[in-house]
Design a protein around this motif. Sequence first.
Motif, PDB file in Angstrom:
ATOM      1  N   GLY A 256       1.146   4.862   0.296  1.00 42.71           N
ATOM      2  CA  GLY A 256       0.445   6.068   0.713  1.00 42.71           C
ATOM      3  C   GLY A 256       1.351   7.265   0.504  1.00 42.71           C
TER       4      GLY A 256
ATOM      5  N   THR B  78       3.211   0.627   3.103  1.00 44.80           N
ATOM      6  CA  THR B  78       3.004  -0.493   4.007  1.00 44.80           C
ATOM      7  C   THR B  78       3.115  -1.793   3.218  1.00 44.80           C
ATOM      8  OG1 THR B  78       1.496   0.945   5.195  1.00 44.80           O
ATOM      9  CG2 THR B  78       1.449  -1.366   5.791  1.00 44.80           C
TER      10      THR B  78
ATOM     11  N   ASP C  71       0.862  -1.192   0.000  1.00 46.00           N
ATOM     12  CA  ASP C  71       0.000   0.000   0.000  1.00 46.00           C
ATOM     13  C   ASP C  71       0.895   1.238   0.000  1.00 46.00           C
ATOM     14  OD1 ASP C  71      -1.875   2.023   0.583  1.00 46.00           O
ATOM     15  OD2 ASP C  71      -1.827   1.580   2.730  1.00 46.00           O
TER      16      ASP C  71
ATOM     17  N   ASN D  19       3.676   6.893   3.978  1.00 46.18           N
ATOM     18  CA  ASN D  19       4.279   5.582   4.235  1.00 46.18           C
ATOM     19  C   ASN D  19       3.861   4.559   3.193  1.00 46.18           C
ATOM     20  OD1 ASN D  19       5.618   6.211   6.707  1.00 46.18           O
ATOM     21  ND2 ASN D  19       3.633   6.190   7.718  1.00 46.18           N
TER      22      ASN D  19
HETATM   23  K   LIG Z   1      -0.006   3.948   4.197  1.00 46.86           K
END
Ligand SMILES: [K+]
Length: 262
Positions: free
Chosen positions: A8, A13, A6, A11
């Motif tokens: 973002g 992940t 993921d 961050n």
């Molecule tokens: K994230």
Amino acid sequence: MILAVDVGNSNTTVGLFDAAGRLSFLSALETDKDKTKDRCAIDLLGVFGLYGAEIGSVDGAILSSVVPSLTATMTAAVGRLIGCSPMVVGPGIKTGLNIKAEIHNQLGSDIVASSVAAIHKYPSPSVVIDMGTATSMSLLKGSVYEGCILMPGLRLALEALSERAAALPPISMETAAPVPLLGRTTEDAMRSGVLYGHASMVDGMIGRMEEVAGQPVTVVATGGNAAKVLKYCTHNIIYDADLVMDGLYLLYQKNAEKHRRA
Ligand SMILES: [K+]
Ligand SMILES: Nc1ncnc2c1ncn2[C@@H]1O[C@H](COP(=O)(O)OP(=O)(O)O)[C@@H](O)[C@H]1O
Ligand SMILES: CC(C)(COP(=O)(O)O)[C@@H](O)C(=O)NCCC(=O)O
């Protein structure tokens, strides 16, 4: 094993799901828009090394990215590591959501994933809150995605204050002591405004969304800032740190056969 990534705005992940659909690790890396394909691949290899997991055990992968400049780079990096293209959440992916939107594929893929997980895990209607770089709040009724509210996230609000007001210093949200509502220093006053302000905004929006829904809603929150903010909210809000990851796993299952044939 299924790898889920993921990307973002703050961050990235990385999660690895075992055959039973449980996370065997969950890792967070900083998102850097300028990373090359090789750097992304090296970082992923490092995560596998850190958690003692085998790249060779990965049977498939799914990617969500809300950072357009990294989508192709991360897709290529994952593909290189696991030997086949990851599924990318976007046009062509079956979600089971009936998205009420004017421009269908404009909705962030992380919001799609958390919505799919919320429908699977929680009673309807529900409000899904993701407190990351931005704070998003979505209303779901059955499988219908009714719409979204987008707000600046906690850190963005704090950074905007110090960047745009000459006498306000850059500060961190983290303090050992509880944040008082009425600040007696500039720093405490800024922290109160951002923390209690965010919590009040979330509480107020839940009330408004409940009115639109016409009935009580289940409220679930995720994202890097959620735990901090929920402490100060008055509504009953479920904290679910894995909502986006669980949604990615569900999306992988829903689309695996079609993806294999493609
Ligand atoms: K994230
Ligand atoms: N481990 C952590 N502890 C405290 N705050 C965090 C942590 N990780 C992220 N954050 C905060 O959460 C935000 C990022 O959350 P995240 O949900 O990862 O966002 P995004 O999906 O936008 O990358 C950052 O603004 C940061 O302030
Ligand atoms: C709303 C977001 C910026 C949230 O990103 P995040 O805070 O998770 O990095 C992202 O989901 C996004 O870029 N969405 C596209 C616009 C939309 O969802 O309508």
